[in-house]
Write a protein that holds these residues in place. Structure first.
Motif, short mmCIF file in Angstrom:
data_model
loop_
_atom_site.label_atom_id
_atom_site.label_comp_id
_atom_site.label_asym_id
_atom_site.label_seq_id
_atom_site.Cartn_x
_atom_site.Cartn_y
_atom_site.Cartn_z
N ILE A 54 22.06 21.44 -14.49
CA ILE A 54 21.37 22.72 -14.63
C ILE A 54 20.42 22.64 -15.82
N HIS A 55 19.16 22.95 -15.56
CA HIS A 55 18.14 22.99 -16.61
C HIS A 55 17.92 24.46 -16.92
N SER A 56 18.44 24.91 -18.06
CA SER A 56 18.61 26.34 -18.26
C SER A 56 18.02 26.81 -19.58
N VAL A 57 17.60 28.08 -19.58
CA VAL A 57 17.33 28.74 -20.85
C VAL A 57 18.66 29.03 -21.51
N ALA A 58 18.63 29.21 -22.82
CA ALA A 58 19.88 29.25 -23.58
C ALA A 58 20.61 30.58 -23.54
N GLY A 83 30.34 23.47 -9.35
CA GLY A 83 30.37 22.02 -9.24
C GLY A 83 29.27 21.27 -9.96
N ALA A 84 28.45 21.96 -10.76
CA ALA A 84 27.41 21.27 -11.52
C ALA A 84 28.06 20.31 -12.52
N ALA A 85 27.41 19.16 -12.72
CA ALA A 85 27.97 18.14 -13.62
C ALA A 85 27.73 18.48 -15.08
N GLY A 86 26.81 19.39 -15.36
CA GLY A 86 26.54 19.74 -16.74
C GLY A 86 25.30 20.59 -16.85
N VAL A 87 24.93 20.89 -18.08
CA VAL A 87 23.79 21.76 -18.34
C VAL A 87 23.03 21.21 -19.53
N VAL A 88 21.71 21.32 -19.45
CA VAL A 88 20.87 20.94 -20.58
C VAL A 88 19.83 22.03 -20.76
N SER A 89 19.61 22.43 -22.00
CA SER A 89 18.73 23.56 -22.29
C SER A 89 17.26 23.19 -22.09
N LYS A 90 16.48 24.17 -21.66
CA LYS A 90 15.04 23.95 -21.53
C LYS A 90 14.37 23.80 -22.89
N SER A 91 15.08 24.15 -23.94
CA SER A 91 14.54 23.95 -25.29
C SER A 91 14.85 22.57 -25.84
N SER A 92 15.61 21.78 -25.08
CA SER A 92 15.98 20.43 -25.54
C SER A 92 14.76 19.51 -25.53
N ARG A 93 14.81 18.48 -26.37
CA ARG A 93 13.79 17.45 -26.34
C ARG A 93 13.82 16.77 -24.98
N ILE A 94 12.64 16.35 -24.51
CA ILE A 94 12.57 15.74 -23.19
C ILE A 94 13.43 14.48 -23.12
N ASP A 95 13.54 13.76 -24.23
CA ASP A 95 14.40 12.56 -24.25
C ASP A 95 15.85 12.92 -24.01
N ASP A 96 16.27 14.12 -24.46
CA ASP A 96 17.65 14.55 -24.24
C ASP A 96 17.88 14.87 -22.76
N GLU A 113 29.36 10.25 -15.28
CA GLU A 113 30.03 10.84 -16.43
C GLU A 113 29.59 12.28 -16.60
N PRO A 114 30.50 13.17 -16.98
CA PRO A 114 30.12 14.57 -17.22
C PRO A 114 29.41 14.70 -18.57
N LEU A 115 28.60 15.72 -18.70
CA LEU A 115 27.94 15.99 -19.97
C LEU A 115 28.89 16.74 -20.89
N ASN A 116 28.94 16.31 -22.13
CA ASN A 116 29.74 17.00 -23.13
C ASN A 116 28.81 17.33 -24.28
N ASN A 117 28.11 18.46 -24.17
CA ASN A 117 27.11 18.80 -25.15
C ASN A 117 27.25 20.25 -25.60
N VAL A 118 26.37 20.66 -26.49
CA VAL A 118 26.45 22.01 -27.05
C VAL A 118 26.30 23.06 -25.97
N GLU A 119 25.40 22.83 -25.02
CA GLU A 119 25.18 23.81 -23.95
C GLU A 119 26.43 24.00 -23.11
N TRP A 120 27.11 22.89 -22.80
CA TRP A 120 28.37 22.98 -22.04
C TRP A 120 29.39 23.80 -22.83
N ALA A 121 29.58 23.46 -24.10
CA ALA A 121 30.58 24.15 -24.92
C ALA A 121 30.29 25.64 -25.02
#
Length: 225
Positions: free
Chosen positions: A82-86, A99-112, A124-132
């Motif tokens: 999921i590419h999401s706003v925060a 069932g999404a494997a994880g989420v990454v914020s649209k404010s994240s760096r493109i490399d992230d 592997e599942p994402l374990n990041n700030v957005e998930w938490a």
């Protein structure tokens, strides 16, 4: 090459992600469009295999729900990020539950974002700030009612240790540790959060904060040992 599909109803976002994937040189953007229906129609017409990873906007402008979109993509055979706003934690939780494997914020760096695609492509599942942030305080992610022993077995097992090593660490028989993991899986099924694989168990342990109860143990690979 990791086959990636980009689904977002903002063309500028898609173009930026496409360019980043091209720079990564390990990714092939096989589809870029504004809806899940358009992606599945393209799949049907071309006979193309499912994308390894679909980067999906949290809210599309076609009236579909995030649960509907994630489930359709997962059932089709793709992992979903999921590419999401925060500021939409409730909707993000809905996507993770679907069932999404994880989420990454649209404010994240493109490399992230690219790193997240690579992680999910490896299974592997994402374990990041957005998930938490998405699962924090949500009781739906903490109602399996595991016993203290079940939590400890799950923590060690999900951290990467083979089940035999888990049993040795806890001073119990292998059969006892195996029975604990079986009960853990049954309890998660009963609350609508099935965990048939070790990766799924890792996700549940992350969601429920079990891995954070003490430092994660070093261990072997992700085999069921």
């Amino acid at each position: 090459m990791t086959r990636v599909a980009l689904i977002d109803d903002h063309e500028s976002v898609r173009l930026g992600l496409e360019a980043a994937c091209e720079r990564a040189e390990t990714m092939d953007v096989v589809f870029s469009g504004s809806s899940v229906t358009a992606y599945l129609t393209w799949r049907s017409k071309t006979g193309a295999a499912p994308a390894d990873v679909v980067v999906l906007d949290l809210t599309l402008g076609d009236g579909t729900t995030v649960t509907e979109n994630v489930r359709r993509l997962v059932l089709d055979g793709s992992s979903v990020i999921i590419h999401s706003v925060a500021d939409r934690p409730a909707a993000v939780r809905e996507a993770l539950a679907a069932g999404a494997a994880g989420v990454v914020s649209k404010s994240s760096r493109i490399d992230d974002v690219i790193a997240a695609v690579t992680t999910v492509a490896r299974g592997e599942p994402l374990n990041n700030v957005e998930w938490a942030s998405a699962v924090e305080g949500d009781r739906e992610f903490a109602d399996a009612q595991l016993s203290a022993r079940e939590r400890e077995v799950l923590r060690l097992y999900a951290a990467g240790l083979p089940l035999k090593v888990v049993a040795d660490r806890l001073g119990v028989a292998y059969s006892t540790a195996k029975e604990n993991i079986t009960r853990v899986r049954v309890k998660y099924v009963e609350v609508g959060r099935p965990a048939p694989t070790k990766v799924d168990l890792l996700r549940r342990a992350m969601e429920d904060g079990i891995l954070a109860e003490s430092a994660a143990e070093p261990g072997g690979g992700a085999g069921d040992g």
